[in-house]
Structures are given as structure tokens and as C-alpha cells.
Design a protein around this motif. Structure first.
Motif, mmCIF file in Angstrom:
data_model
loop_
_atom_site.group_PDB
_atom_site.id
_atom_site.type_symbol
_atom_site.label_atom_id
_atom_site.label_comp_id
_atom_site.label_asym_id
_atom_site.label_seq_id
_atom_site.Cartn_x
_atom_site.Cartn_y
_atom_site.Cartn_z
ATOM 1 N N ALA A 183 44.874 58.228 34.394
ATOM 2 C CA ALA A 183 43.758 59.250 35.056
ATOM 3 C C ALA A 183 44.193 60.661 34.061
ATOM 4 C CB ALA A 183 43.771 59.091 36.150
ATOM 5 N N ASN A 184 45.508 60.990 34.064
ATOM 6 C CA ASN A 184 45.373 62.371 33.549
ATOM 7 C C ASN A 184 45.338 62.670 32.102
ATOM 8 O OD1 ASN A 184 46.380 64.003 36.706
ATOM 9 N ND2 ASN A 184 48.272 63.610 36.477
ATOM 10 N N ALA A 185 45.850 61.294 31.685
ATOM 11 C CA ALA A 185 45.824 61.279 29.806
ATOM 12 C C ALA A 185 44.576 60.653 29.535
ATOM 13 C CB ALA A 185 46.414 59.579 29.814
ATOM 14 N N LEU A 186 43.716 60.444 30.362
ATOM 15 C CA LEU A 186 41.995 61.191 29.380
ATOM 16 C C LEU A 186 41.510 62.040 30.296
ATOM 17 C CD1 LEU A 186 41.408 57.064 30.609
ATOM 18 C CD2 LEU A 186 41.875 58.157 28.359
ATOM 19 N N ILE A 187 41.698 62.843 30.668
ATOM 20 C CA ILE A 187 40.950 63.715 31.045
ATOM 21 C C ILE A 187 40.910 64.623 29.662
ATOM 22 C CG2 ILE A 187 40.545 66.570 32.153
ATOM 23 C CD1 ILE A 187 42.597 65.035 34.856
ATOM 24 N N GLY A 188 39.215 65.632 29.940
ATOM 25 C CA GLY A 188 38.993 65.806 28.679
ATOM 26 C C GLY A 188 38.600 65.063 27.606
ATOM 27 N N ALA A 189 38.769 63.627 27.327
ATOM 28 C CA ALA A 189 38.023 62.804 26.436
ATOM 29 C C ALA A 189 36.870 62.696 26.336
ATOM 30 C CB ALA A 189 39.241 61.598 26.220
ATOM 31 N N HIS A 190 36.475 62.432 24.969
ATOM 32 C CA HIS A 190 34.729 62.179 24.736
ATOM 33 C C HIS A 190 34.243 60.740 24.651
ATOM 34 C CE1 HIS A 190 34.085 67.048 23.198
ATOM 35 N NE2 HIS A 190 34.968 66.866 24.199
ATOM 36 N N LEU A 191 33.554 60.944 25.213
ATOM 37 C CA LEU A 191 32.683 58.884 25.522
ATOM 38 C C LEU A 191 32.037 59.484 24.296
ATOM 39 C CD1 LEU A 191 33.291 58.882 29.313
ATOM 40 C CD2 LEU A 191 35.359 58.052 27.869
ATOM 41 N N TYR A 192 31.797 57.792 24.154
ATOM 42 C CA TYR A 192 30.802 57.305 22.997
ATOM 43 C C TYR A 192 30.420 56.281 23.192
ATOM 44 C CZ TYR A 192 32.011 61.528 20.484
ATOM 45 O OH TYR A 192 32.696 62.616 19.756
ATOM 46 N N LEU A 193 28.510 56.516 22.410
ATOM 47 C CA LEU A 193 28.338 54.396 22.567
ATOM 48 C C LEU A 193 27.326 54.450 21.914
ATOM 49 C CD1 LEU A 193 26.177 54.552 26.678
ATOM 50 C CD2 LEU A 193 28.132 52.941 25.721
ATOM 51 N N PRO A 194 27.290 52.957 21.227
ATOM 52 C CA PRO A 194 26.879 52.797 19.500
ATOM 53 C C PRO A 194 25.300 53.156 19.867
ATOM 54 C CG PRO A 194 28.470 50.857 21.013
ATOM 55 C CD PRO A 194 28.122 51.888 21.358
ATOM 56 N N LEU A 195 24.734 53.462 18.992
ATOM 57 C CA LEU A 195 23.016 53.783 18.779
ATOM 58 C C LEU A 195 22.042 52.657 19.306
ATOM 59 C CD1 LEU A 195 23.333 55.454 15.243
ATOM 60 C CD2 LEU A 195 23.426 57.192 17.512
ATOM 61 N N GLU A 196 22.656 52.085 19.577
ATOM 62 C CA GLU A 196 20.923 50.923 19.700
ATOM 63 C C GLU A 196 21.685 50.918 21.077
ATOM 64 O OE1 GLU A 196 24.948 48.412 18.494
ATOM 65 O OE2 GLU A 196 24.954 49.690 17.402
#
Length: 174
Positions: free
Chosen positions: A77-90
Motif C-alpha cells: 500500500a505504501n508503494a502506491l500512495i500518491g499515485a494517480h488513477l485513470y479510467l478509459p474515456l468511455e
């Protein structure tokens, strides 16, 4: 998946438990629309990596509490803190009427009820307290505040936006 084919969903802001659960600050006015997702893309080293969701729920109505399949402990979990999340435009819900997504109106023609054709919308500046249409008129940039009562009609079929801005605002740039 390429970033240009996606929209920014939010950012992992902190851990929730020692079992690897995370809290995500969503970039939306309607976080409840995103509680049933099966997966998201997490940006790591400029690449979008798919992460599958085991469980998610709203936390204090504004954050999304998530447990990813392969994140089982605090270290993961610590390795992911600050990461940005995305989803496909559709995955974006379709908007109707005068509501629109910023990326959707790039390339639209902006017109004013009294001035006439202003120019092409080249971008949206949302770094200021009031979001601004960035409009190119023969190489000159015109900035118009994105205020609901200025926006009279969004015509997706003809790729245009009809505005009614205060007299003199457009001329100020010319």
C-alpha cells in the motif's frame, strides 16, 4: 492503455488499514458513480498499470476506500500512495444539455450572441479560482470565464458553444 485515451479519476492519498486498503480522493462531484468499478489504471513510472478491485466503498462521503487484488499489506500500500488513477474515456457518464467535460470541447467553435464567432477552443485553464475557456482567434488568445449563465448552448453535433458574455470582454483581447 495510453494516458491520452483516459481521464484522470483521482489520487491515492493514504492507507486505510494494515491489510493494504487505500483511500482515494476522487476528482468528481459524484463519487458514488465510481463505487462499482472492477479495475482502474494506476500510473507508475509514467506507465498505466491495471489494478483489479476486490472491494470498494465510500469513506466519509468524499473518499473511496479500495482494496486491490494484489495489495495485501502495508508495504504494498505504501508503494502506491500518491499515485494517480485513470479510467478509459468511455467510462465517463454521458452528459447532456449544457454540461460538458473539459476534454470534450477542445476544438469546438466559440460564438457569442452579440459578437459572433470568437474562435476555436484550444483548452481550459482550471488552475485559477474560476475555470477559463482558452480560445484562439487568429493567433490571439482570448480567455472567457466558464460561468454557467454565460453558456447558452452546447451543440455537440456542430461542435460549437454559444456564449453570452458581458459587452467589451472579447474586444479587450483584440
Amino acid at each position: 492503455m495510453q494516458k491520452e485515451n483516459c481521464f484522470y479519476l483521482g489520487k491515492i492519498v493514504k492507507k486505510y488499514s494494515f491489510k493494504g486498503e487505500l483511500l482515494i480522493k476522487l476528482d468528481t462531484d459524484e463519487p458514488e458513480l465510481f463505487t462499482e468499478m472492477e479495475s482502474v489504471f494506476v500510473e507508475q513510472r509514467k506507465n498505466l498499470i491495471p489494478f483489479f478491485i476486490e472491494e470498494s466503498s465510500l469513506h466519509k462521503s468524499e473518499l473511496l476506500r479500495v482494496r486491490f487484488e494484489d495489495v495485501k499489506n502495508e508495504e504494498d500500500a505504501n508503494a502506491l500512495i500518491g499515485a494517480h488513477l485513470y479510467l478509459p474515456l468511455e467510462f465517463l457518464p454521458k452528459l447532456i444539455g449544457n454540461k460538458f467535460y473539459y476534454h470534450e470541447i477542445i476544438g469546438f467553435t466559440a460564438e457569442d450572441e452579440s459578437f459572433g464567432k470568437i474562435g476555436k477552443i484550444t483548452g481550459v485553464n482550471d488552475t485559477t479560482s474560476q475555470a477559463l475557456f482558452e480560445i484562439d482567434r487568429d493567433g490571439k488568445e482570448i480567455l472567457i470565464p466558464m460561468i454557467d449563465h454565460f453558456i447558452k448552448k452546447v451543440d455537440r453535433e456542430n461542435k460549437s458553444i454559444l456564449l453570452n458574455v458581458p459587452e467589451g470582454l472579447i474586444e479587450m483581447y483584440l
